[in-house]
Design an enzyme around this catalytic site. Structure first.
Site, PDB file in Angstrom:
ATOM      1  N   ILE A  36       0.825  -1.220   0.000  1.00 39.86           N
ATOM      2  CA  ILE A  36       0.000   0.000   0.000  1.00 39.86           C
ATOM      3  C   ILE A  36       0.857   1.268   0.000  1.00 39.86           C
ATOM      4  O   ILE A  36       0.342   2.345  -0.257  1.00 39.86           O
ATOM      5  CB  ILE A  36      -0.995   0.030   1.180  1.00 39.86           C
ATOM      6  CG1 ILE A  36      -0.277   0.002   2.523  1.00 39.86           C
ATOM      7  CG2 ILE A  36      -2.003  -1.102   1.061  1.00 39.86           C
ATOM      8  CD1 ILE A  36      -1.173   0.298   3.701  1.00 39.86           C
ATOM      9  N   ASN A  92      12.828  -8.510   5.592  1.00 39.05           N
ATOM     10  CA  ASN A  92      13.224  -7.731   6.768  1.00 39.05           C
ATOM     11  C   ASN A  92      12.928  -8.604   7.986  1.00 39.05           C
ATOM     12  O   ASN A  92      11.806  -9.044   8.169  1.00 39.05           O
ATOM     13  CB  ASN A  92      12.432  -6.427   6.867  1.00 39.05           C
ATOM     14  CG  ASN A  92      12.715  -5.498   5.704  1.00 39.05           C
ATOM     15  OD1 ASN A  92      13.833  -5.428   5.220  1.00 39.05           O
ATOM     16  ND2 ASN A  92      11.706  -4.790   5.256  1.00 39.05           N
ATOM     17  N   GLY A  98      13.680  -3.118   9.959  1.00 37.46           N
ATOM     18  CA  GLY A  98      12.511  -2.547   9.310  1.00 37.46           C
ATOM     19  C   GLY A  98      11.278  -3.429   9.288  1.00 37.46           C
ATOM     20  O   GLY A  98      10.280  -3.059   8.669  1.00 37.46           O
ATOM     21  N   GLN A  99      11.310  -4.589   9.942  1.00 34.97           N
ATOM     22  CA  GLN A  99      10.098  -5.412   9.979  1.00 34.97           C
ATOM     23  C   GLN A  99       9.079  -4.750  10.890  1.00 34.97           C
ATOM     24  O   GLN A  99       9.376  -4.442  12.045  1.00 34.97           O
ATOM     25  CB  GLN A  99      10.408  -6.831  10.477  1.00 34.97           C
ATOM     26  CG  GLN A  99       9.187  -7.734  10.428  1.00 34.97           C
ATOM     27  CD  GLN A  99       9.473  -9.170  10.864  1.00 34.97           C
ATOM     28  OE1 GLN A  99      10.556  -9.500  11.314  1.00 34.97           O
ATOM     29  NE2 GLN A  99       8.464 -10.015  10.726  1.00 34.97           N
ATOM     30  N   HIS A 105       7.316 -12.415   5.575  1.00 33.94           N
ATOM     31  CA  HIS A 105       6.950 -11.970   4.239  1.00 33.94           C
ATOM     32  C   HIS A 105       8.196 -11.483   3.519  1.00 33.94           C
ATOM     33  O   HIS A 105       9.182 -11.125   4.139  1.00 33.94           O
ATOM     34  CB  HIS A 105       5.894 -10.863   4.280  1.00 33.94           C
ATOM     35  CG  HIS A 105       6.328  -9.627   5.004  1.00 33.94           C
ATOM     36  ND1 HIS A 105       6.390  -9.550   6.388  1.00 33.94           N
ATOM     37  CD2 HIS A 105       6.728  -8.422   4.548  1.00 33.94           C
ATOM     38  CE1 HIS A 105       6.797  -8.344   6.744  1.00 33.94           C
ATOM     39  NE2 HIS A 105       7.026  -7.632   5.646  1.00 33.94           N
ATOM     40  N   LEU A 106       8.115 -11.472   2.210  1.00 32.82           N
ATOM     41  CA  LEU A 106       9.183 -10.887   1.416  1.00 32.82           C
ATOM     42  C   LEU A 106       8.607  -9.803   0.533  1.00 32.82           C
ATOM     43  O   LEU A 106       7.417  -9.773   0.238  1.00 32.82           O
ATOM     44  CB  LEU A 106       9.945 -11.954   0.620  1.00 32.82           C
ATOM     45  CG  LEU A 106       9.233 -12.743  -0.475  1.00 32.82           C
ATOM     46  CD1 LEU A 106       9.059 -11.946  -1.767  1.00 32.82           C
ATOM     47  CD2 LEU A 106      10.017 -14.006  -0.766  1.00 32.82           C
ATOM     48  N   HIS A 107       9.483  -8.887   0.147  1.00 29.72           N
ATOM     49  CA  HIS A 107       9.146  -7.799  -0.758  1.00 29.72           C
ATOM     50  C   HIS A 107       9.794  -8.082  -2.107  1.00 29.72           C
ATOM     51  O   HIS A 107      10.974  -8.424  -2.153  1.00 29.72           O
ATOM     52  CB  HIS A 107       9.704  -6.464  -0.249  1.00 29.72           C
ATOM     53  CG  HIS A 107       9.209  -6.052   1.096  1.00 29.72           C
ATOM     54  ND1 HIS A 107       8.293  -5.040   1.263  1.00 29.72           N
ATOM     55  CD2 HIS A 107       9.510  -6.508   2.340  1.00 29.72           C
ATOM     56  CE1 HIS A 107       8.062  -4.880   2.556  1.00 29.72           C
ATOM     57  NE2 HIS A 107       8.790  -5.765   3.227  1.00 29.72           N
TER      58      HIS A 107
END
Length: 119
Positions: A36, A92, A98-99, A105-107
């Site tokens: 988002i 992260n 930064g988590q 999860h991965l970006h």
């Protein structure tokens, strides 16, 4: 219990369809949806349907599920046509890295130059 949905977890709610998200891919074990607050033209999160606190916990408990996330990251990159120009896969792990959501999860980031350090 590890793997079980958590009532207070945003990503568990997205997996369950209780919170809307722009889902781009879904498999038996994963869901991929657009971030988002994208940091690149392609910025998609790939999450396991099972709840694990972070990537290290997930990898130790379910290596095959970790592989599923990585495979889906490649599929997302292919569908968004960023394979040829390159893309980044980021896990992260921990607040210092930064988590902010405590569901592994991965970006997948791509579609622009991604100099190092990231940002």
């Amino acid at each position: 219990m590890a793997g079980e949905p958590q009532a207070d977890c945003l990503f568990c709610k997205i997996v369950a369809g209780e919170v809307p998200a722009t889902v781009v891919r879904e498999t038996e074990t994963t869901v991929a949806f657009r971030d988002i607050n994208p940091q690149a033209p392609t910025h998609v999160l790939v999450v396991p349907k099972a709840h694990y606190r972070d990537a290290a916990t997930l990898a130790a408990a379910e290596p095959q599920l970790t592989a599923d996330l990585l495979r889906e990251a490649g599929e997302v990159a292919a569908e968004d046509k960023v394979v040829g120009t390159g893309y980044r896969i980021v896990f992260n792990t921990g607040s210092g890295a930064g988590q902010t959501i405590w569901h592994a999860h991965l970006h997948v980031l791509g579609g622009r130059g991604l100099d190092w350090p990231p940002g």
